[in-house]
Design an enzyme around this catalytic site. Structure first.
Site, PDB file in Angstrom:
ATOM      1  N   ASN A   1       8.105  -5.711  -0.937  1.00  0.00           N
ATOM      2  CA  ASN A   1       8.032  -4.553  -0.051  1.00  0.00           C
ATOM      3  C   ASN A   1       6.591  -4.512   0.450  1.00  0.00           C
ATOM      4  O   ASN A   1       5.706  -4.006  -0.239  1.00  0.00           O
ATOM      5  CB  ASN A   1       8.396  -3.258  -0.776  1.00  0.00           C
ATOM      6  CG  ASN A   1       8.438  -2.079   0.179  1.00  0.00           C
ATOM      7  OD1 ASN A   1       7.820  -2.104   1.243  1.00  0.00           O
ATOM      8  ND2 ASN A   1       9.145  -1.039  -0.209  1.00  0.00           N
TER       9      ASN A   1
ATOM     10  N   PRO B   1       0.789  -1.228   0.000  1.00  0.00           N
ATOM     11  CA  PRO B   1       0.000   0.000   0.000  1.00  0.00           C
ATOM     12  C   PRO B   1       0.825   1.284   0.000  1.00  0.00           C
ATOM     13  O   PRO B   1       1.876   1.362   0.627  1.00  0.00           O
ATOM     14  CB  PRO B   1      -0.830  -0.107   1.282  1.00  0.00           C
ATOM     15  CG  PRO B   1      -0.170  -1.128   2.111  1.00  0.00           C
ATOM     16  CD  PRO B   1       0.551  -2.043   1.180  1.00  0.00           C
TER      17      PRO B   1
END
Length: 146
Positions: free
Chosen positions: A74, A11
């Site tokens: 990530n 996000p």
């Protein structure tokens, strides 16, 4: 033979380039793709993706297991609390497939809540704090673990 590498981003990373450039730098995901494709040479094919949706990241990790695809992940904010993402990432490493957790900034040099990663304990390795260099180092590490 070329190996595909999934480079998965969680996000808010779709906002790279404009989101807190003092923390995340001024380059966007397209710049990251260009850098990684140049580093990949004939060894790797980069499949870079980003989503703000936890379930989509989980599905991509399931696909990595099924296709036996190494992952650079990530997890962004999901790093600190997503046990669903942790369990999906564990499926990757338990299948013997490398999964490298990366972070653009150094979470340990930031707010206390960022110091805990539910992903690190099951990742093949963790690289943080080198900007886009974290991804480059992760890609380099796959030359030795894939």
């Amino acid at each position: 033979m070329t190996t595909t590498v999934l480079v998965l981003n969680g996000p808010n990373l779709g906002r790279l380039g404009s989101r807190e450039p003092d923390v995340y730098g001024s380059q966007d995901l397209d710049a990251l793709r260009t850098i990684l494709e140049a580093d990949a040479g004939d060894t790797f094919r980069i499949d870079l993706r980003q989503t703000d949706d936890e379930s989509e990241l989980v599905a991509w990790l399931h696909g990595a297991v099924d296709a036996r695809t190494p992952v650079i992940l990530n997890p962004a904010a999901f790093t600190h609390y997503s046990y669903a993402l942790r369990d999906a990432a564990a499926l990757v490493t338990k299948a013997g497939i490398p999964l490298v957790e990366v972070h653009i900034s150094n979470p340990h040099a930031r707010e206390t809540f960022r110091h805990t990663s539910v992903i690190s304990g099951i990742a093949t390795g963790v690289i943080a704090g080198f900007g886009f260099g974290s991804y480059r180092l992760a890609l380099q590490s796959l030359r030795y673990t894939s």
